[in-house]
Design a protein around this motif. Structure first.
Motif, PDB file in Angstrom:
ATOM      1  N   LEU A 543      -0.099  -5.598   4.949  1.00  0.00           N
ATOM      2  CA  LEU A 543       1.291  -5.597   5.397  1.00  0.00           C
ATOM      3  C   LEU A 543       1.999  -4.336   4.907  1.00  0.00           C
ATOM      4  O   LEU A 543       1.851  -3.933   3.745  1.00  0.00           O
ATOM      5  CB  LEU A 543       2.002  -6.837   4.849  1.00  0.00           C
ATOM      6  N   TYR A 544       2.767  -3.733   5.814  1.00  0.00           N
ATOM      7  CA  TYR A 544       3.576  -2.545   5.506  1.00  0.00           C
ATOM      8  C   TYR A 544       5.042  -2.907   5.742  1.00  0.00           C
ATOM      9  O   TYR A 544       5.400  -3.436   6.800  1.00  0.00           O
ATOM     10  CB  TYR A 544       3.157  -1.395   6.424  1.00  0.00           C
ATOM     11  N   VAL A 545       5.899  -2.642   4.754  1.00  0.00           N
ATOM     12  CA  VAL A 545       7.325  -2.974   4.849  1.00  0.00           C
ATOM     13  C   VAL A 545       8.130  -1.680   4.895  1.00  0.00           C
ATOM     14  O   VAL A 545       8.103  -0.888   3.949  1.00  0.00           O
ATOM     15  CB  VAL A 545       7.783  -3.835   3.649  1.00  0.00           C
ATOM     16  N   HIS A 546       8.807  -1.442   6.021  1.00  0.00           N
ATOM     17  CA  HIS A 546       9.652  -0.258   6.169  1.00  0.00           C
ATOM     18  C   HIS A 546      10.861  -0.330   5.241  1.00  0.00           C
ATOM     19  O   HIS A 546      11.234  -1.398   4.769  1.00  0.00           O
ATOM     20  CB  HIS A 546      10.153  -0.137   7.613  1.00  0.00           C
ATOM     21  N   HIS A 547      11.482   0.824   5.004  1.00  0.00           N
ATOM     22  CA  HIS A 547      12.680   0.876   4.154  1.00  0.00           C
ATOM     23  C   HIS A 547      13.937   0.582   4.978  1.00  0.00           C
ATOM     24  O   HIS A 547      14.917   1.323   4.944  1.00  0.00           O
ATOM     25  CB  HIS A 547      12.795   2.237   3.465  1.00  0.00           C
ATOM     26  N   SER A 548      13.930  -0.521   5.697  1.00  0.00           N
ATOM     27  CA  SER A 548      15.055  -0.883   6.565  1.00  0.00           C
ATOM     28  C   SER A 548      16.210  -1.467   5.755  1.00  0.00           C
ATOM     29  O   SER A 548      16.013  -2.173   4.776  1.00  0.00           O
ATOM     30  CB  SER A 548      14.576  -1.905   7.600  1.00  0.00           C
ATOM     31  N   ASN A 549      17.422  -1.169   6.207  1.00  0.00           N
ATOM     32  CA  ASN A 549      18.597  -1.772   5.576  1.00  0.00           C
ATOM     33  C   ASN A 549      18.702  -3.261   5.889  1.00  0.00           C
ATOM     34  O   ASN A 549      19.503  -3.975   5.287  1.00  0.00           O
ATOM     35  CB  ASN A 549      19.876  -1.053   6.051  1.00  0.00           C
ATOM     36  N   ASP A 550      17.884  -3.703   6.848  1.00  0.00           N
ATOM     37  CA  ASP A 550      17.849  -5.121   7.210  1.00  0.00           C
ATOM     38  C   ASP A 550      17.344  -6.005   6.067  1.00  0.00           C
ATOM     39  O   ASP A 550      17.696  -7.165   5.970  1.00  0.00           O
ATOM     40  CB  ASP A 550      16.872  -5.302   8.396  1.00  0.00           C
ATOM     41  N   PHE A 551      16.510  -5.412   5.218  1.00  0.00           N
ATOM     42  CA  PHE A 551      15.824  -6.213   4.201  1.00  0.00           C
ATOM     43  C   PHE A 551      16.650  -6.342   2.928  1.00  0.00           C
ATOM     44  O   PHE A 551      17.316  -5.396   2.505  1.00  0.00           O
ATOM     45  CB  PHE A 551      14.480  -5.586   3.821  1.00  0.00           C
ATOM     46  N   ASP A 552      16.559  -7.498   2.307  1.00  0.00           N
ATOM     47  CA  ASP A 552      17.052  -7.659   0.939  1.00  0.00           C
ATOM     48  C   ASP A 552      16.022  -8.485   0.183  1.00  0.00           C
ATOM     49  O   ASP A 552      14.955  -8.810   0.707  1.00  0.00           O
ATOM     50  CB  ASP A 552      18.441  -8.310   0.916  1.00  0.00           C
ATOM     51  N   ASP A 553      16.322  -8.846  -1.076  1.00  0.00           N
ATOM     52  CA  ASP A 553      15.309  -9.528  -1.884  1.00  0.00           C
ATOM     53  C   ASP A 553      14.935 -10.888  -1.296  1.00  0.00           C
ATOM     54  O   ASP A 553      13.788 -11.310  -1.390  1.00  0.00           O
ATOM     55  CB  ASP A 553      15.778  -9.669  -3.330  1.00  0.00           C
ATOM     56  N   SER A 554      15.898 -11.571  -0.638  1.00  0.00           N
ATOM     57  CA  SER A 554      15.555 -12.871  -0.065  1.00  0.00           C
ATOM     58  C   SER A 554      14.546 -12.724   1.067  1.00  0.00           C
ATOM     59  O   SER A 554      13.683 -13.582   1.262  1.00  0.00           O
ATOM     60  CB  SER A 554      16.823 -13.576   0.445  1.00  0.00           C
ATOM     61  N   ASN A 555      14.670 -11.620   1.830  1.00  0.00           N
ATOM     62  CA  ASN A 555      13.689 -11.377   2.883  1.00  0.00           C
ATOM     63  C   ASN A 555      12.296 -11.165   2.301  1.00  0.00           C
ATOM     64  O   ASN A 555      11.305 -11.741   2.776  1.00  0.00           O
ATOM     65  CB  ASN A 555      14.068 -10.135   3.699  1.00  0.00           C
TER      66      ASN A 555
END
Length: 746
Positions: A543-555
């Motif tokens: 899995l690769y996680v982009h540096h999107s502003n959509d994400f926070d710790d709960s995500n």
């Protein structure tokens, strides 16, 4: 790829048991059964790898495609259990444990009441294997199915060829076709004509010196066959040659079959004899003193088997042809180009933008054009960027778009990933998938893994090789450092055009990346925004996680449900919350082998749960100063990159990381790709820490050697650091390493 457990590795635990009476007997019975179960599972895996490889050849069949992810999942479970046992074994070795406790811990993990995980996985493998074998997958020669790779002919499928005028003229020039169509005999050898300049020559073996071979090379779907068909239908070509022979080779370079097909093409009659000598003599008579254009369409490096002798054997009858005869070979394999070509190859790349748009419109709107649909024109131009000039790509999406000339349908295709769109067997991704299917199994694993990285990602050869090793994709070779084997894998994939070298930077062509995502759709995923969480495969492993502003710790805490994750590359910087998130990951994601994160302010104590971890990287500057003592339970760890972190100390048991090979840190004991022991007051501790680190690669530099006692020096056991390239012993400390001494990643 799993490295198997030997009986001897298990048996020595049995003799360490010192229990009495019925307890001892019961425990020994469990140990003996465990030994048998582990060995049986290990013995099963090679056949399962072979079965996966065979299933991928037949994955265009729905029934096979449906079972393939389940088989891969069961194999992964088996690898995990064997790897888990080896961790307990390594723990006993490192900690010099003489009791049965590591083995008991493992027994408790795999046997829960009447449920035995080893037996469960073995049963799954047996069941899946049986199902696939019933579909005819065992012991069958792996060849492209005719549904996947239909036979080609010399007659053009397209009445018009777009954007290939220059390439067409190049081919005609190499064939020495006169400008006018009047028949003209040539008196000099085509080899002499085209080979006067050494720059036009490629390698010299294996080839027939009297026969010119012109390769046309490019990735699948770029138009090699179409160009060659238009060459054969050109009136100047037809007038110039006595006969044009078209053979569709595909992946079965069988000399007898091909010879029969050439004879039938020459005579119109089927050759009935099965004797190769008779066939070749007959063919030699048929082609004697004729000027021929011989097309071998879609040739793979199967033609180079037997160290090139197979190719020479096929070419032998053509020694009697007239000078000026040319063999035109279309291929997607650079090895074929280099080893059979006698002229500089014609390299086909994607169509240029303007002509590509014209071709795309003809595929989508047909003869009526697009003037009636200005909105669709706008969407269509944006869709083109997905295809990188691929004619087959334009045909594929053109067919899909023409089925519904509504903006909503076109926007759906625009917003979809190409690999997510259902395609026919003759479409672009199935065509590209043939290149993947043809790879050896070990290279398939390595390339399909690359789907976890986004498009346009720039790969570093040595770094990716280290990750492949950590994933277990690289098979050890006697006497060769395993990372060097991984680098060779990378170079093999470059040679096969799976990576492109663009000014020394390695990338994957966008369409090849789409194909990689398709073949690994159950294993790899890229999270770009919150809505992507609904699309993550249930058993995702990479899995690769982009540096999107959509994400926070709960995500990111939602990732904990993907318990089979082996790889997590997280580019999102969560600031001070990362310690909390990391703790949850370390508690729930117990299969992790590779973790690369942008930032963390701490490594939690729970990191000791990551028994399978081989590779840990923190890519940005962060306030991480300490490594917890539980980190030293990561006995498999091979690579630790924290060069942006200013560590202040290492745990006292750091030397337990007996498989550690690379350690990059900003300021403490080991610097860059050097082990760098600085500051006199820490010398004793530093020397003791490197005692067991015998897998170190690269350069080791130790400062302040002059202040070490004889006992301290002996504790370093430098004689056991056999993989070092260079050892520097400085009598006094230095302020830092000169920049010129630091070895780059590659």
């Amino acid at each position: 790829m799993c490295h198997f457990v030997s009986v001897g590795q298990i048996c020595h635990f049995i003799f360490a048991l010192r229990w009495t009476g019925s307890q001892e007997q019961s425990l020994q019975d469990h140990v003996l059964q465990l030994q048998s179960d582990l060995q049986r599972l290990s013995d099963t895996l090679p056949a399962m790898y072979e079965l996966i490889n065979g299933a991928e050849w037949r994955s265009h069949e729905h029934s096979v495609a449906k079972l393939l992810p389940s088989l891969k999942d069961a194999v992964s479970e088996a690898e995990y259990l064997i790897d888990e046992f080896r961790w307990y074994e390594t723990k006993a070795q490192v900690e010099e444990i003489a009791s049965q406790s590591p083995l008991i811990d493992f027994l408790e993990k795999v046997i829960q009441g009447n449920f035995n995980k080893l037996n469960d996985v073995q049963s799954r493998l047996n069941h899946l294997s049986s199902q696939l074998e019933n579909m005819g997958l065992r012991g069958v020669t792996q060849r492209f199915d005719k549904l996947v790779r239909p036979e080609t002919t010399s007659l053009p499928y397209e009445t018009e060829i777009f954007g290939r005028d220059m390439e067409l003229e190049k081919v005609l020039g190499c064939l020495i076709v006169p400008k006018n169509s009047k028949r003209k005999r040539v008196t000099s050898s085509i080899n002499a004509s085209t080979g006067a300049s050494s720059s036009n020559q490629v390698s010299t073996e294996p080839r027939i010196l009297s026969l010119a071979v012109l390769p046309i090379i490019g990735i699948g779907g770029v138009g090699k066959t179409t160009l060659t068909q238009h060459v054969c239908s050109n009136q100047r070509v037809k007038s110039h040659f006595d006969q044009i022979i078209w053979i569709c080779v595909s992946d079965d370079f069988d000399v007898k079959r091909l010879t029969k097909e050439v004879i039938q093409s020459c005579t119109g009659k089927e050759a009935t004899t099965g004797n190769l000598d008779s066939l070749q003599r007959a063919l030699s008579n048929h082609v004697n003193n004729k000027r021929l254009l011989i097309v071998l369409d879609d040739m793979w490096d199967d033609a180079l088997k037997e160290n090139g002798q197979c190719w020479k054997r096929f070419c032998a009858p053509f020694r009697s042809v007239q000078e000026g005869t040319v063999m035109l070979v279309t291929t997607r394999c650079p090895n074929v180009t280099e080893r059979v070509g006698t002229m500089r190859p014609i390299i086909l790349e994607g169509l240029k933008d303007d002509v590509f748009w014209k071709f795309f419109k003809s595929c989508t709107f047909g003869s009526e054009g697009s003037k009636k649909y200005p909105e669709l024109e706008c969407i269509g131009r944006r869709i083109l960027s997905k295809l990188k000039g691929s004619p087959l790509g334009a045909k594929t999406l053109g067919r899909m778009l023409s089925m519904d000339l509504q903006a909503s349908h076109w926007n759906f295709i625009l917003e979809s990933e190409l690999w997510e769109l259902k395609q026919e067997e003759s479409d672009i991704l199935p065509a590209l998938r043939l290149s993947y299917i043809y790879l050896p199994f070990y290279l398939k694993q390595c390339f399909s893994f690359c789907a976890v990285y986004p498009k346009d990602y720039v790969f570093k050869k040595a770094r990716l090789a280290e990750i492949w090793v950590a994933e277990g994709f690289v098979e050890p070779q006697a006497g060769v450092p395993i990372q060097d084997v991984g680098v060779q894998y990378f170079e093999d994939l470059v040679a096969r055009s799976f990576f492109q070298d663009v000014g020394g930077r390695y990338v994957i062509h966008d369409l090849m990346h789409d194909m990689a995502q398709k073949v690994s759709e159950h294993d790899c995923f890229i999270l770009r925004n919150k809505s992507d969480f609904d699309k993550v495969p249930r058993n995702v492993r990479h899995l690769y996680v982009h540096h999107s502003n959509d994400f926070d710790d709960s995500n990111l805490l939602r990732l904990c449900k993907y318990t089979k994750l082996r790889t997590l590359i997280c580019k999102k910087n969560l600031g001070e919350n990362t310690g909390f998130v990391m703790d949850k990951w370390c508690t729930e994601l117990l299969c992790m082998r590779v973790i690369s994160c942008a930032f963390t302010n701490e490594l939690p104590d729970s990191i000791g749960n990551w028994k399978h971890l081989r590779y840990l990287e923190i890519t940005r500057a962060c306030p991480l100063k300490m490594i917890p003592s539980t980190f030293c339970w990561l006995y498999y760890l091979q690579v630790l990159y924290v060069k942006q972190c200013n560590l202040e100390s290492l745990p006292s048991d750091f030397g337990n990381l007996i498989n550690l090979q690379k350690f990059e840190s900003l300021g403490l004991p080991i610097y860059g790709r050097y082990s760098y022991l600085d500051s006199a007051h820490r010398q004793g501790q530093g020397i003791r820490l490197i005692k067991n680190l015998n897998q170190f690669r690269g350069h080791l530099e130790i400062d302040n050697v002059g202040i070490l006692s004889k006992d301290h020096a002996a504790k370093a056991e430098l004689k056991n650091k056999k993989y070092l390239d260079e050892l520097k012993l400085n009598m006094q400390g230095s302020l830092g390493l000169p920049e010129s001494q630091i070895i780059p990643d590659d």
